[in-house]
Design an enzyme around this catalytic site. Structure first.
Site, PDB file in Angstrom:
ATOM      1  N   LYS A  97      -8.278 -45.612  64.107  1.00 34.26           N
ATOM      2  CA  LYS A  97      -9.552 -45.975  63.140  1.00 34.26           C
ATOM      3  C   LYS A  97      -9.980 -47.272  63.905  1.00 34.26           C
ATOM      4  CE  LYS A  97     -11.674 -45.161  59.125  1.00 34.26           C
ATOM      5  NZ  LYS A  97     -11.464 -43.677  58.548  1.00 34.26           N
ATOM      6  N   GLY A 111     -18.274 -37.803  39.079  1.00 38.31           N
ATOM      7  CA  GLY A 111     -18.979 -38.067  40.252  1.00 38.31           C
ATOM      8  C   GLY A 111     -19.982 -36.762  40.652  1.00 38.31           C
ATOM      9  N   LEU A 112     -21.185 -36.777  40.876  1.00 43.75           N
ATOM     10  CA  LEU A 112     -21.893 -35.501  41.202  1.00 43.75           C
ATOM     11  C   LEU A 112     -22.773 -35.744  42.516  1.00 43.75           C
ATOM     12  CD1 LEU A 112     -22.864 -34.753  37.514  1.00 43.75           C
ATOM     13  CD2 LEU A 112     -21.010 -33.725  38.718  1.00 43.75           C
ATOM     14  N   GLY A 113     -22.139 -36.183  43.527  1.00 42.52           N
ATOM     15  CA  GLY A 113     -22.629 -36.245  44.861  1.00 42.52           C
ATOM     16  C   GLY A 113     -22.824 -34.973  45.490  1.00 42.52           C
ATOM     17  N   ASN A 114     -22.920 -34.930  46.957  1.00 40.71           N
ATOM     18  CA  ASN A 114     -23.227 -33.687  47.582  1.00 40.71           C
ATOM     19  C   ASN A 114     -22.096 -32.784  47.500  1.00 40.71           C
ATOM     20  OD1 ASN A 114     -25.673 -34.390  48.395  1.00 40.71           O
ATOM     21  ND2 ASN A 114     -25.040 -35.716  50.285  1.00 40.71           N
ATOM     22  N   VAL A 115     -20.775 -33.474  47.803  1.00 39.60           N
ATOM     23  CA  VAL A 115     -19.545 -32.589  47.857  1.00 39.60           C
ATOM     24  C   VAL A 115     -19.240 -32.064  46.324  1.00 39.60           C
ATOM     25  CG1 VAL A 115     -16.952 -32.758  47.866  1.00 39.60           C
ATOM     26  CG2 VAL A 115     -18.394 -33.696  49.484  1.00 39.60           C
ATOM     27  N   ALA A 116     -19.279 -32.752  45.268  1.00 42.28           N
ATOM     28  CA  ALA A 116     -19.247 -32.525  44.044  1.00 42.28           C
ATOM     29  C   ALA A 116     -20.350 -31.298  43.668  1.00 42.28           C
ATOM     30  CB  ALA A 116     -19.216 -33.415  42.866  1.00 42.28           C
ATOM     31  N   TYR A 117     -21.485 -31.503  43.976  1.00 43.35           N
ATOM     32  CA  TYR A 117     -22.465 -30.539  43.508  1.00 43.35           C
ATOM     33  C   TYR A 117     -21.989 -29.106  44.128  1.00 43.35           C
ATOM     34  CZ  TYR A 117     -26.739 -27.874  43.005  1.00 43.35           C
ATOM     35  OH  TYR A 117     -27.451 -27.043  42.542  1.00 43.35           O
TER      36      TYR A 117
END
Length: 364
Positions: free
Chosen positions: A80, A180-186
């Site tokens: 990292k 949570g409804l961001g790009n992944v969740a959508y």
């Protein structure tokens, strides 16, 4: 912080301090373990209160990437970079070019990528100085947006968890609470809806909620109500530390499977849900689709091949449940054991190979 004692305790290999007076770069590159291959991990830029906090974050995140990459079946170790600075005020081209030169100087021991506070554009600048960077613009042959691939992995991992909990991987008729409804969740909701699941959703963004309600016939609830929903599966896809003393008593779900990072606020919360009989799919395994996707760039990106490799998440989650039952431990510890056992097998194989080679040279 007694840094060498810390490095010895968790078996870190290398820490590099990077400074460039002209650009203002102050960065730490931490390489935890390269048993499986070069260390892969993103470059994070953050306004750390102290240099010690930055060092601790670099070390913690590098070790986490070792486990994530190993559990994902990648031939990569963990590393990292953290950059000390305000990502909204302190960025400049010279800074990322300087970082690229430091990474190039490691000769392939470490490969970087986008992370919190950095962007694809930043990776493109780093790419001007080194090839040891992923997540660059698609015009340079990269993978582009990783969200659909991450969502596919979460979907498969959820099916594995459902199989463990209910005896069948089918999601038809299952009630699933998505936080949570961001790009992944959508994209995840799209998979779940097509499989016949009933969705209960929440997000602090009303427009994101409205979109999912309209597209997937989901039931909306207030953010603080999502935990107490009478559902089969709770899918955290937003902030971390949401499995904690306050939320655990409210949970009615039999399964926890979502894309959020660091879902357990503390390790003991993993013990608590294990004792309650809740099937938990460890976050860094189920959400590994993104790192699997960018890792494929190292071979010349092929979307079909990347998606095929993501399918291994299903088997990894099932294997974690096997280890959990075999050793009588919570699944978050079983995930660590899965990674550790793989690293140990490769390390022993390499040691034996070197021993045999030495014996041949010595005429034994």
């Amino acid at each position: 912080m007694e840094i060498f004692k810390y490095l010895e305790k968790y078996d870190y290999e290398q820490v590099v301090f990077c400074q460039d007076k002209t650009s203002g770069l102050k960065a730490i590159i931490a390489i935890h373990d390269t048993t499986l291959g070069p260390a892969l991990g993103g470059a994070r830029m953050w306004t750390y209160a102290t240099e010690e906090q930055a060092i601790e974050d670099a070390l913690r995140l590098a070790r986490g990437m070792t486990y994530k990459n190993a559990a994902a079946g990648l031939n990569l170790g963990g590393g990292k970079t953290v950059i000390i600075g305000d990502p909204f005020k302190d960025k400049n081209e010279e800074m990322f070019r300087a970082l690229g030169r430091f990474i190039q100087g490691l000769n392939g021991r470490y490969i970087t990528a986008e992370d919190v506070g950095t962007t694809v554009s930043d990776m493109d600048i780093i790419h001007e100085e080194t090839d040891y960077v992923t997540g660059i613009s698609p015009t340079f042959g990269s993978s582009g947006n990783p969200s659909p691939v991450t969502a596919y992995g979460v979907y498969l991992g959820m099916k594995a968890a459902v199989k463990e909990a209910f005896g069948t991987e089918s999601l038809k008729g299952r009630k699933i609470a998505v936080q949570g409804l961001g790009n992944v969740a959508y994209t995840l909701c799209d998979y779940l809806y097509k499989d016949g699941a009933e969705l209960v959703v929440t997000d602090i963004n009303p427009k994101a909620v409205e979109r999912v309600v309209n597209d997937f016939s989901a039931k909306p609830v207030a953010p603080d109500e999502i935990y107490r929903q009478d559902v089969d599966i709770f899918s955290p896809c937003a902030l971390g530390a949401i499995i904690n003393d306050e939320t655990i008593p409210e949970l009615k779900a039999k399964v926890i499977a979502g894309s959020a990072n660091n879902q357990l606020k503390e390790s003991r919360h993993g013990d608590m849900i294990h004792e309650m009989g809740i099937i938990y799919a460890p976050d860094y395994v189920i959400n590994a689709g993104g790192v699997i996707n960018v890792a494929d760039e190292l071979y010349g990106y092929n979307r079909e091949r990347a998606m095929k490799r993501v399918e291994a998440i299903y088997d990894s989650i099932l294997k974690i449940f096997e280890i959990s039952k075999r050793d009588g431990i919570p699944t978050y510890l079983a995930a660590n054991r899965l990674a550790e056992e793989r690293i140990e097998r490769v390390s022993k194989s390499r040691s034996q190979f070197l021993k045999n080679g030495k014996n041949i040279l010595n005429g034994r």
